[in-house]
Design an enzyme around this catalytic site. Structure first.
Site, PDB file in Angstrom:
ATOM      1  N   LYS A 135       0.826  -1.221   0.000  1.00 34.73           N
ATOM      2  CA  LYS A 135       0.000   0.000   0.000  1.00 34.73           C
ATOM      3  C   LYS A 135       0.853   1.261   0.000  1.00 34.73           C
ATOM      4  O   LYS A 135       0.491   2.271  -0.613  1.00 34.73           O
ATOM      5  CB  LYS A 135      -0.928   0.003   1.216  1.00 34.73           C
ATOM      6  CG  LYS A 135      -0.194  -0.014   2.537  1.00 34.73           C
ATOM      7  CD  LYS A 135      -1.116  -0.103   3.713  1.00 34.73           C
ATOM      8  CE  LYS A 135      -0.334  -0.273   5.010  1.00 34.73           C
ATOM      9  NZ  LYS A 135       0.427  -1.534   5.079  1.00 34.73           N
ATOM     10  N   GLY A 161       0.127  -9.340  18.396  1.00 38.43           N
ATOM     11  CA  GLY A 161       0.652  -9.198  17.046  1.00 38.43           C
ATOM     12  C   GLY A 161      -0.209  -8.358  16.128  1.00 38.43           C
ATOM     13  O   GLY A 161       0.075  -8.249  14.931  1.00 38.43           O
ATOM     14  N   LYS A 168      -4.149   3.897   2.356  1.00 36.97           N
ATOM     15  CA  LYS A 168      -5.194   3.095   1.702  1.00 36.97           C
ATOM     16  C   LYS A 168      -6.279   3.987   1.109  1.00 36.97           C
ATOM     17  O   LYS A 168      -6.781   3.717   0.009  1.00 36.97           O
ATOM     18  CB  LYS A 168      -5.787   2.124   2.711  1.00 36.97           C
ATOM     19  CG  LYS A 168      -4.795   1.070   3.167  1.00 36.97           C
ATOM     20  CD  LYS A 168      -5.304   0.261   4.337  1.00 36.97           C
ATOM     21  CE  LYS A 168      -4.278  -0.767   4.787  1.00 36.97           C
ATOM     22  NZ  LYS A 168      -4.713  -1.499   5.992  1.00 36.97           N
TER      23      LYS A 168
END
Length: 428
Positions: free
Chosen positions: A105, A187, A205
């Site tokens: 991205k 995570g 994005k």
């Protein structure tokens, strides 16, 4: 059926998912693409690193240039991240006549139009479905599904980390710092979470989505960005009392020949479908002049969801090659960019004020709104026993961003206002 050889740049979480799908779905992919697909070479940083997938050591290299220069490689899949060095590799791959599939991205937000032009000039495809919203096929939908419509607004939750944090804060009453530490332990958030929590990941994005949706070259610097690090438990609970959830929304609008793109914490009506999107999931709401309102929902990250989008792009590249149309279908921006000024960007606004608890304060506040020509929709004073002063929750009618800035300046100069605690856009 000529076999297709794939070169893979990166073998991390997503790269591993790509290998699993290509090898595990071999027959299905051959049926879809019309050719057998195999992994011909993989570039990694460290060949000796232990991995949770078995790969033939003969196809592993630590030199990514071996992949892009290998004459036997037909398609390069880039999942290693980075920008400038990665751009050089992809430009070289395209120059060598190789098609490219990427999940990057950052690269596409900063250099997308240049890479697309290079691909077209060399008769190659560069596809990047996985760069936004993981397993949701939103990019292909914008390019193909809405090709006959005119998109007026794209609104979405496009960062799973921040959505997870805000969901946990809302459901469990936890503080921002505590939930962030939990997200890092699981995570979901990086050791340095700045890109996620300050809205930068979502902004990249939205740059991609706005460029595709409005057929205009939107740059990252065109996006007005505010992250969630300032969102408090108090904000979330007060929003609930008013019937809203707080979400980090990317919002791109094209109206009256002007475009605005932003990423910011936003109050969303609990009745709106996007308000119920929780955890690490993503959702993108698209408004078209003809189709009306549509929403796309699904996992925004993860090994297999993201790899699914990458391999779907790989199949599309192979199908295009059989039709002889590689490089011809790229969505190149063609409209002149016209960004809205602050006095043209409008919405409802929520604000939380800490004020003196005395007669006449509400009148003074109303006078500031009136002077700035901003109309108030509702005012609520929650009970705050034991706290000095009082708190006011205010929701305005539709107002321009410029007018709201004047209101805030007026409050900063008003002795009755102790603090402007929060200001958020309101949707739905």
């Amino acid at each position: 059926m000529k076999p297709v050889k794939v070169g893979l740049l990166g073998l991390g979480t997503v790269g591993t998912g790509v290998v699993r799908i290509v090898e595990g779905h071999h027959d299905d992919l051959q049926s879809q693409a019309g050719s057998p697909i195999s992994i011909g070479k993989i570039a990694v940083k460290n060949k000796r690193k232990a991995r949770n997938i078995s790969v033939d050591p003969a196809i592993i290299t630590e030199d990514p240039w071996e992949v892009v220069r290998d004459p036997d490689i037909d398609v390069v899949i880039e999942v290693m991240g980075g920008v400038e060095n990665t751009k050089e590799l992809i430009m070289a791959a395209l120059a060598n006549g190789k098609h490219v599939v990427t999940a990057n991205k950052d690269l596409m937000a900063l250099h997308g139009p240049e890479l697309l032009a290079k691909a077209r000039a060399n008769g190659c495809d560069i596809l990047y479905e996985a760069s936004v919203a993981g397993g949701i096929p939103i990019i292909r939908t914008l390019i193909e599904g809405f090709s006959s419509d005119r998109i007026t607004k794209i609104m979405g939750i496009v960062n799973g980390t921040t959505n997870y944090i805000l969901t946990k804060m809302s459901q469990e009453g936890a503080a921002y710092a505590d939930v962030l530490r939990e997200a890092q332990a699981l995570g979901y958030a990086e050791a340095d979470p700045t890109s996620d929590v300050e809205g930068l990941d979502a902004a990249r994005k939205m740059t991609i989505l706005a460029t595709l949706g409005f057929r205009t070259e939107i740059e990252l610097s065109d996006v007005d960005v505010t992250g969630i690090s300032g969102v408090t438990q108090e904000d979330i609970q007060y929003a609930k009392q008013l019937g809203y959830a707080i979400k980090l929304l990317g919002i791109a609008e094209s109206k009256d020949d002007g475009i605005s793109v932003s990423v910011q914490p936003t109050l969303v009506k609990l009745s709106h479908p996007i308000a119920s999107v929780g955890g690490v999931y993503n959702a993108v709401y698209v408004y078209g002049e003809a189709v009306g309102e549509t929403m796309f929902y699904g996992p925004g990250a993860g090994e297999l969801p993201t790899a699914t989008s990458i391999v779907a792009d790989l199949v599309a590249v192979i199908k295009n090659a059989k039709l002889g149309i590689n490089g011809r279908l790229a969505s190149i921006p063609y409209k002149a960019k016209k960004l809205k000024r602050d006095d043209q960007i409008t919405s409802k606004f929520f604000m939380l004020l800490h004020v003196e608890d005395q007669t006449g304060v509400l009148m003074q506040i109303a006078q500031v709104f009136a002077a700035c020509e901003v109309s108030i929709e509702s005012v609520m004073q929650p009970s705050t026993p034991g706290k000095p002063g009082a708190e006011l929750m205010i929701i305005t009618h539709e107002a321009s961003k410029a007018a709201m800035n004047r209101v805030l300046d007026g409050f900063r100069n008003l002795s009755a206002v102790r603090a402007i605690k929060s200001v958020y856009r309101v949707e739905g």
